[in-house]
Scaffold this motif. Sequence first.
Motif, short mmCIF file in Angstrom:
data_model
loop_
_atom_site.label_atom_id
_atom_site.label_comp_id
_atom_site.label_asym_id
_atom_site.label_seq_id
_atom_site.Cartn_x
_atom_site.Cartn_y
_atom_site.Cartn_z
N TYR A 153 -1.73 24.08 -5.91
CA TYR A 153 -3.11 24.27 -5.47
C TYR A 153 -3.18 24.75 -4.03
O TYR A 153 -4.06 25.55 -3.66
CB TYR A 153 -3.91 22.99 -5.65
CG TYR A 153 -4.15 22.63 -7.10
CD1 TYR A 153 -4.64 23.57 -7.99
CD2 TYR A 153 -3.88 21.35 -7.58
CE1 TYR A 153 -4.86 23.25 -9.33
CE2 TYR A 153 -4.10 21.01 -8.91
CZ TYR A 153 -4.59 21.97 -9.78
OH TYR A 153 -4.80 21.66 -11.10
N ILE B 263 -11.49 26.39 -7.00
CA ILE B 263 -10.94 25.26 -7.74
C ILE B 263 -9.92 24.50 -6.90
O ILE B 263 -9.87 23.27 -6.92
CB ILE B 263 -10.28 25.74 -9.06
CG1 ILE B 263 -11.34 26.32 -10.00
CG2 ILE B 263 -9.53 24.61 -9.74
CD1 ILE B 263 -10.76 26.97 -11.25
N HIS C 280 -10.80 21.53 -4.20
CA HIS C 280 -11.31 20.32 -4.86
C HIS C 280 -10.17 19.56 -5.54
O HIS C 280 -10.10 18.32 -5.46
CB HIS C 280 -12.38 20.68 -5.87
CG HIS C 280 -12.91 19.49 -6.62
ND1 HIS C 280 -13.77 18.58 -6.06
CD2 HIS C 280 -12.65 19.05 -7.88
CE1 HIS C 280 -14.04 17.63 -6.93
NE2 HIS C 280 -13.38 17.89 -8.05
N GLN C 281 -9.26 20.30 -6.21
CA GLN C 281 -8.15 19.64 -6.90
C GLN C 281 -7.19 18.97 -5.92
O GLN C 281 -6.67 17.89 -6.20
CB GLN C 281 -7.42 20.65 -7.78
CG GLN C 281 -8.22 21.13 -8.98
CD GLN C 281 -8.61 19.97 -9.90
OE1 GLN C 281 -9.78 19.62 -9.98
NE2 GLN C 281 -7.62 19.39 -10.57
N LYS D 13 -8.88 15.79 -4.83
CA LYS D 13 -8.93 14.81 -5.90
C LYS D 13 -7.56 14.16 -6.14
O LYS D 13 -7.46 12.93 -6.28
CB LYS D 13 -9.41 15.50 -7.18
CG LYS D 13 -9.65 14.57 -8.35
CD LYS D 13 -10.19 15.36 -9.52
CE LYS D 13 -10.39 14.47 -10.74
NZ LYS D 13 -10.86 15.23 -11.91
N TYR E 107 -11.61 17.42 1.07
CA TYR E 107 -13.00 17.30 0.60
C TYR E 107 -13.95 17.95 1.60
O TYR E 107 -14.93 18.61 1.23
CB TYR E 107 -13.37 15.84 0.41
CG TYR E 107 -13.09 15.30 -0.98
CD1 TYR E 107 -13.60 15.94 -2.12
CD2 TYR E 107 -12.33 14.15 -1.18
CE1 TYR E 107 -13.35 15.45 -3.39
CE2 TYR E 107 -12.07 13.65 -2.45
CZ TYR E 107 -12.60 14.31 -3.55
OH TYR E 107 -12.34 13.82 -4.82
N ASP F 137 -13.67 21.69 1.30
CA ASP F 137 -14.34 22.12 0.07
C ASP F 137 -15.85 22.06 0.24
O ASP F 137 -16.57 22.96 -0.21
CB ASP F 137 -13.89 21.24 -1.09
CG ASP F 137 -14.31 21.80 -2.44
OD1 ASP F 137 -14.37 23.04 -2.59
OD2 ASP F 137 -14.59 21.00 -3.36
N MET G 20 -18.55 25.10 -0.15
CA MET G 20 -19.70 25.04 -1.06
C MET G 20 -21.01 25.27 -0.32
O MET G 20 -21.92 25.93 -0.83
CB MET G 20 -19.72 23.69 -1.79
CG MET G 20 -18.65 23.57 -2.87
SD MET G 20 -18.79 22.06 -3.86
CE MET G 20 -18.05 20.86 -2.76
N ASN H 140 -19.09 18.61 -8.04
CA ASN H 140 -18.06 18.62 -7.00
C ASN H 140 -18.65 18.32 -5.63
O ASN H 140 -18.02 17.66 -4.79
CB ASN H 140 -17.35 19.98 -6.97
CG ASN H 140 -16.43 20.19 -8.15
OD1 ASN H 140 -16.28 19.30 -8.99
ND2 ASN H 140 -15.81 21.34 -8.24
N LEU H 141 -19.86 18.81 -5.40
CA LEU H 141 -20.53 18.56 -4.12
C LEU H 141 -20.85 17.08 -3.97
O LEU H 141 -20.61 16.47 -2.92
CB LEU H 141 -21.82 19.39 -4.04
CG LEU H 141 -22.63 19.27 -2.75
CD1 LEU H 141 -21.88 19.87 -1.58
CD2 LEU H 141 -23.99 19.96 -2.90
N GLU I 34 -19.35 14.59 -5.51
CA GLU I 34 -18.09 13.85 -5.38
C GLU I 34 -17.57 13.90 -3.95
O GLU I 34 -17.09 12.89 -3.41
CB GLU I 34 -17.06 14.45 -6.34
CG GLU I 34 -15.73 13.71 -6.36
CD GLU I 34 -14.73 14.35 -7.31
OE1 GLU I 34 -13.52 14.25 -7.04
OE2 GLU I 34 -15.15 14.94 -8.32
N ALA I 35 -17.65 15.07 -3.32
CA ALA I 35 -17.18 15.22 -1.95
C ALA I 35 -18.02 14.36 -1.00
O ALA I 35 -17.47 13.67 -0.12
CB ALA I 35 -17.23 16.68 -1.53
#
Length: 577
Positions: A464, A476, A479-480, A483, A498, A501, A505, A514-515, A517-518
Amino acid sequence: MSSKESCRNELRTAICQLSDRCLYSAAKWAAEQLVGIEQDPAKFTPSHTRFQLGSSSIRRRFRTNEIASTPTAGVSSVSTPMLEEDEAIDGDFYLLAKSYFDCREYRRAAHVLRDQTRKKAVFLRCYALYLAGEKRKEEEMIELEGPLGKSDAVNHELVYLERELSMLRKNGTVDPFGLYLYGLVLNKKGSENLARTVLVESVNSYPWNWNAWTELQSLCTTIDILNSLNLNYHWMKDFFLANAYQELRMHNESLGKYEYLQGTFSFSNYIQAQIAKAQYSLREFEQVEVIFEELLRNDPYRVEDMDMYSNVLYAKECFSTLSYLAHRVFLTDKYRPESCFIIGNYYSLKGQHEKSVVYFRRALKLNKNYLSAWTLMGHEYVEMKNTPAAVDAYRRAVDINPCDYRAWYGLGQAYEMMGMPYYALHYFRKSVFLQPNDSRLWIAMGQCYETDQLQMLEDAIKCYKRAANCNDTEAIALHQIAKLSKDLKRSEEAAFYYKKDLERMEAEEREGPNLVEALLFLATYYKSQKRFEEAEIYCTRLLDYTGPEKETAKSLLRGMRKAQSGFSSIDIEHLPP
């Protein structure tokens, strides 16, 4: 004489010589470059301007004097072509044989010339025998395995041709065209080193035969092999190097060469199409689309290279433009492999995968070695969940060109679908080795490392990170990484990614899970680090959502209020319900 006028005279003579020897594709290529030379304004006023230097479709990323090149076009160590036999009038037998050849009666043509000893006649006889053998080989393949089946059928004329042409070369009685044919035969028989040597002799003696250059290019599978060739200086060498760089995935070097050639061949449609091909490989779709639009305006009945244009329209989901292109090539020549390919792309974009496969198979019946058709047919079978057929299609693509990263990537996807991640990983590694700057391939390999059978999270993170450094347009990778870092209890690293990311975004104005979660992770992380002001910012943003994250944010704010005396940035009692 100017360099442009010199090139023009060379090409005019070469076109006649190539046509006279039935090398029509090479003659066509030479004729296209001839009309691509900028005309003298004093002698000719074009009815319309095509691809002027500085055109919006041409991306000027290099300066000509920065590019290692051969001398200015027209100045070379090879004089204007004039072969002795071309000064003589062709004999009656040669004219008859050429007529038979043009009617595709190859064995009759070879038989007529059986007693002719002139180099020109010997070449045509051997070339006719070679094509007769190829024709019979195709017939045997269809008879034994069907139009798309595998077969061990061979050209039975190769042994005889190798023996005769080898003898002629040793005796010094073979011309450059015979050397080209000898190199072609040697390549077919697997004698690659000798084939390269013979083809270099051919192009050094007669550099205007583009067929010989393309055959030589197919044998240059590495940059070391390419650099080892002992080639004379001639402007045709630049065309060869530009094409070879492209096949070796050295796209910037290829673009540089083509830019240099545009100094003489300002209006060459071929050069423009090759520039589009290089930019397509660099995923510069906007530039590619502009070039193809201009190509179609100047050459409205062009089918060659339009399959690549259809790929761009497919990637951009341009339904109406792809539909128009499919209709256009269908009316121009519906039995060209490229036409069937474009129609297959159109049906794929519409989600009609069965119809798409029909047209890709039709393209392959017309050209069994159509690499892109095998690869995209594999993609269609993946969409149809027919993984055995997909694997077979991808393997056929790899057999044709082991350097096609898309086919290796497709094999990886297919085996991943079948729950065989170790096999999938092997093919993904092959694809990223061939195309290391494509983020999609690194992401696919990272996801493979994440599967339950492998659970190789450290390796997944490495993949990644490579994807993030390769312009991850699908957003992608970051974020991966975040995570997986969180799963590995590396909170500081997770917070870093995060945050990156989140910034991306916000810049792209994207919303989604994803937003959220961050924001949740960053709020929790900064609270645990006693950095309450930063945690409060992320909690406040979470209050704008209506899901469970809102209640979590409230709970975090209450906890921070208890832990921090005088916490007054937000009145918890007046938080919105």
